[in-house]
Scaffold this motif. Structure first.
Motif, short mmCIF file in Angstrom:
data_model
loop_
_atom_site.label_atom_id
_atom_site.label_comp_id
_atom_site.label_asym_id
_atom_site.label_seq_id
_atom_site.Cartn_x
_atom_site.Cartn_y
_atom_site.Cartn_z
N CYS A 97 57.82 36.32 31.58
CA CYS A 97 57.77 37.67 32.14
C CYS A 97 58.33 37.68 33.56
O CYS A 97 58.03 36.80 34.36
CB CYS A 97 56.32 38.15 32.15
SG CYS A 97 56.02 39.65 33.06
N ASP A 99 58.80 38.27 37.47
CA ASP A 99 57.77 38.24 38.51
C ASP A 99 57.28 39.63 38.87
O ASP A 99 56.08 39.84 39.12
CB ASP A 99 58.31 37.54 39.77
CG ASP A 99 58.48 36.04 39.57
OD1 ASP A 99 57.85 35.49 38.65
OD2 ASP A 99 59.24 35.42 40.34
N PHE A 102 54.38 40.95 36.97
CA PHE A 102 53.12 40.21 36.95
C PHE A 102 52.52 40.00 38.34
O PHE A 102 51.33 40.22 38.55
CB PHE A 102 53.31 38.85 36.27
CG PHE A 102 52.06 38.02 36.20
CD1 PHE A 102 51.04 38.34 35.32
CD2 PHE A 102 51.88 36.93 37.06
CE1 PHE A 102 49.87 37.59 35.27
CE2 PHE A 102 50.72 36.17 37.01
CZ PHE A 102 49.71 36.51 36.12
N LYS A 105 49.94 42.40 40.18
CA LYS A 105 49.54 43.46 39.27
C LYS A 105 48.11 43.25 38.78
O LYS A 105 47.63 42.11 38.69
CB LYS A 105 50.48 43.53 38.06
CG LYS A 105 51.95 43.73 38.40
CD LYS A 105 52.20 45.11 38.99
CE LYS A 105 53.69 45.34 39.23
NZ LYS A 105 53.96 46.68 39.80
N LEU A 107 45.83 43.41 35.62
CA LEU A 107 45.83 43.45 34.17
C LEU A 107 44.41 43.17 33.68
O LEU A 107 43.65 42.44 34.32
CB LEU A 107 46.80 42.43 33.59
CG LEU A 107 48.28 42.68 33.91
CD1 LEU A 107 49.12 41.45 33.61
CD2 LEU A 107 48.80 43.88 33.13
N GLN A 113 50.92 33.94 34.09
CA GLN A 113 52.17 34.65 33.86
C GLN A 113 52.58 34.52 32.39
O GLN A 113 52.82 33.41 31.90
CB GLN A 113 53.28 34.12 34.78
CG GLN A 113 54.52 34.99 34.75
CD GLN A 113 55.36 34.82 36.02
OE1 GLN A 113 54.99 34.06 36.92
NE2 GLN A 113 56.47 35.52 36.10
N THR A 391 50.98 46.38 26.77
CA THR A 391 51.96 45.65 27.57
C THR A 391 53.14 45.15 26.74
O THR A 391 52.97 44.78 25.57
CB THR A 391 51.32 44.44 28.26
OG1 THR A 391 50.74 43.59 27.24
CG2 THR A 391 50.26 44.84 29.24
N MET A 393 54.30 42.39 27.46
CA MET A 393 54.05 40.95 27.58
C MET A 393 53.01 40.55 26.55
O MET A 393 52.13 41.34 26.19
CB MET A 393 53.53 40.60 28.97
CG MET A 393 54.48 41.01 30.09
SD MET A 393 54.02 42.62 30.77
CE MET A 393 52.63 42.17 31.80
N GLN A 395 49.78 38.65 25.04
CA GLN A 395 48.49 38.07 25.40
C GLN A 395 48.14 37.07 24.31
O GLN A 395 47.82 37.44 23.18
CB GLN A 395 47.41 39.15 25.50
CG GLN A 395 46.03 38.60 25.85
CD GLN A 395 44.96 39.67 25.84
OE1 GLN A 395 45.24 40.87 25.89
NE2 GLN A 395 43.70 39.25 25.76
N TYR A 438 58.25 48.67 30.44
CA TYR A 438 57.20 48.42 31.43
C TYR A 438 56.95 49.63 32.32
O TYR A 438 55.82 50.10 32.43
CB TYR A 438 57.55 47.20 32.29
CG TYR A 438 56.39 46.75 33.16
CD1 TYR A 438 55.53 45.75 32.71
CD2 TYR A 438 56.13 47.34 34.39
CE1 TYR A 438 54.43 45.35 33.48
CE2 TYR A 438 55.04 46.95 35.17
CZ TYR A 438 54.20 45.96 34.70
OH TYR A 438 53.11 45.58 35.46
#
Length: 489
Positions: A97, A99, A102, A105, A107, A113, A391, A393, A395, A438
């Protein structure tokens, strides 16, 4: 004329005269007039829609919609895998991801990351351009693809909260803590209802509403007559609706009349508008004994309707609630709110999302088609909503490396919702997120803007629908919000 204070001790007499100021007079007169106005409003409601011009004309301008079916997906669906396809995200899936997505931020669960996560390159997850509008919708929602030309998407919604309860409250009440009226309560406070035998605001639930709980449909500081009434799928649709054993309808009528007389005397004595609300609610409950059982008998619908919705009479299902929502607005209920639990996919999103999508796809598409074929979609606003998005991204909850172990965290910066009917542009997309899904890239829409737009479609100016509480004027959109003209037909 004799002095009414002639027998009053001088010290008490001076205190009484000091209190009888011009300000005190208007405060007390205003309180009495407020109670009288509320009573007048309730009397108008009791006479039916013909006596309540606000139920037909809107509060501040001519409405496009007269009722709302508001579908809230509890837990927040992965909009990126249903409505907002990102080819660049799919191409870069697995990369670390950036920078800026993340560092610094907040979350909910991701702490290290993460990697970017695109939509799987499988046919069932593929996106299809649908209808004449060419709107892209995932193959996970084939029935909704069939009504794409009736949908109006907002792909640039953003919120300020990233945990469920605060985000649900912020989305549905305009504030991130308990105590504010819900959007359905504001609507019925503003324009009333068209059916004297049913509540103006009805709530239908599949699963449990985690997080905000029943504050998601509470009336806050508004009179409690405006709170949502939950209809249950088993037993009495509304608690204590049936007559107790050994009591007839006539006996119940006598009890209601006796309680009404007692409350009426109390109202005359103290002038509290909440007592008038209590009287109205007792009367409503009595009338609902006849209206609600007929409403809930969905087995009276033609077989073709059950096939279209996928309903199963006598069972609890999201499909049944969609059909009930149509029956409710058909009978003049102003605001119907459906809650569906099970969208919080922190783990195994690509395993669980197809199952949840299948549960809601056919019923929601059927609801839109059903409203349209009955000529009701033009003035019924259907909303698909969630507290936030998911997201771009990944998890990852274990080290298996299997795609089914991957989830998506909470995402507040940009997500997708949609509306249909009720004066919105059909087959339209407003706003956009960036190439990785995003941030908002074009035409940002805040939650307050969304709520202001919903009220506007109902004939309500969100800045003028206010209620004075604890010394200040409150409204659904607080001191923010603007109508999103780009979604208006």
């Amino acid at each position: 004329m004799s002095d009414p204070f002639s027998q009053t001790p001088p010290a008490i007499r001076q205190a009484l005269l000091r209190d009888l100021t011009r300000r005190t007079f208007f405060q007390r007169a205003g309180f009495g007039l407020g109670g009288a106005a509320l009573g007048s409003m309730m009397s108008s409601d009791a006479l039916g829609a013909g006596a309540d011009p606000l139920s037909r004309l809107g509060l501040h301008h001519a409405p496009k919609a007269k009722s709302v079916i508001f579908i809230h997906m509890v837990g927040a669906p992965s909009h990126l895998d249903l409505f907002d396809f990102k080819p660049e995200l799919q191409k870069r899936s697995g990369e670390l991801c950036p920078d800026e997505f993340f560092a610094g931020k907040k979350l909910a669960f991701i702490r290290e990351q993460p990697n970017l996560q695109g939509t799987p390159a499988e046919d069932r997850f593929a996106f299809k351009r649908c209808g004449q509008s060419g709107v892209e919708i995932s193959n996970l929602l084939p029935h909704l693809q069939g009504v794409a030309d009736d949908l109006c998407f907002i792909k640039s919604l953003h919120t300020e909260q990233f945990n469920h309860a605060p985000a649900q409250l912020f989305s549905l009440t305009g504030f991130n803590r308990f105590g504010r009226p819900s959007i359905g309560s504001w609507v019925t406070y503003g324009i009333g209802s068209e059916n004297r035998n049913l509540p103006g605001f009805v709530v239908l639930i599949t699963g449990q509403v985690l997080g905000a709980g029943n504050s998601a449909w509470g009336s806050g500081f508004l009179p409690t007559v405006h709170q949502g009434v939950e209809f249950r799928s088993q037993g009495d649709p509304v608690l204590y609706l049936s007559d107790p054993n050994g009591m007839t309808r006539g006996d119940r009528r006598k009890v209601v009349d006796a309680v009404k007389d007692l409350n009426g005397m109390h109202l005359d004595d103290v002038g509290d508008p909440e007592i008038a609300t209590r009287i109205a609610q007792y009367e409503m409950a009595y009338r609902m004994q006849a209206s609600v059982p007929e409403l809930m008998e969905i087995d009276s619908e033609p077989e073709s309707i059950h096939e279209m919705y996928g309903t199963q009479p006598g069972k609890t299902s999201f499909a049944n609630n969609c059909l009930l929502a149509r029956r409710l607005v058909e009978r003049g209920v102003r605001f119907v709110q459906l809650f569906d639990q099970g969208w919080d996919h922190h783990n195994s999103v690509f395993k669980n999302l197809p199952n949840k999508a299948k549960q809601v796809d056919q019923p929601i598409a059927a609801l839109i088609k059903d409203l349209k074929q009955r000529g009701m979609l033009d003035d019924t606003l259907v909303v698909w909503n969630a507290e936030f998005g998911r997201t771009p991204m990944a998890q990852t909850n274990n080290g298996s490396g299997q795609s089914t172990a991957i989830g998506r965290d909470h995402h507040k910066e940009a997500y997708t919702v949609w509306m249909a009917g009720g004066g919105t542009k059909p087959g339209h997309i407003h706003g956009a997120s960036d190439e990785l899904g995003y941030n908002v890239a074009r035409d940002p829409v805040h939650v307050h803007d969304f709520n202001a737009t919903l009220l506007h479609l109902l004939g309500i100016d969100h800045e003028r629908l206010t209620f004075r509480y604890q010394g200040r004027q409150f409204r659904l959109t607080d001191v923010h919000g603007k109508v999103v003209d780009g979604v208006l037909a």
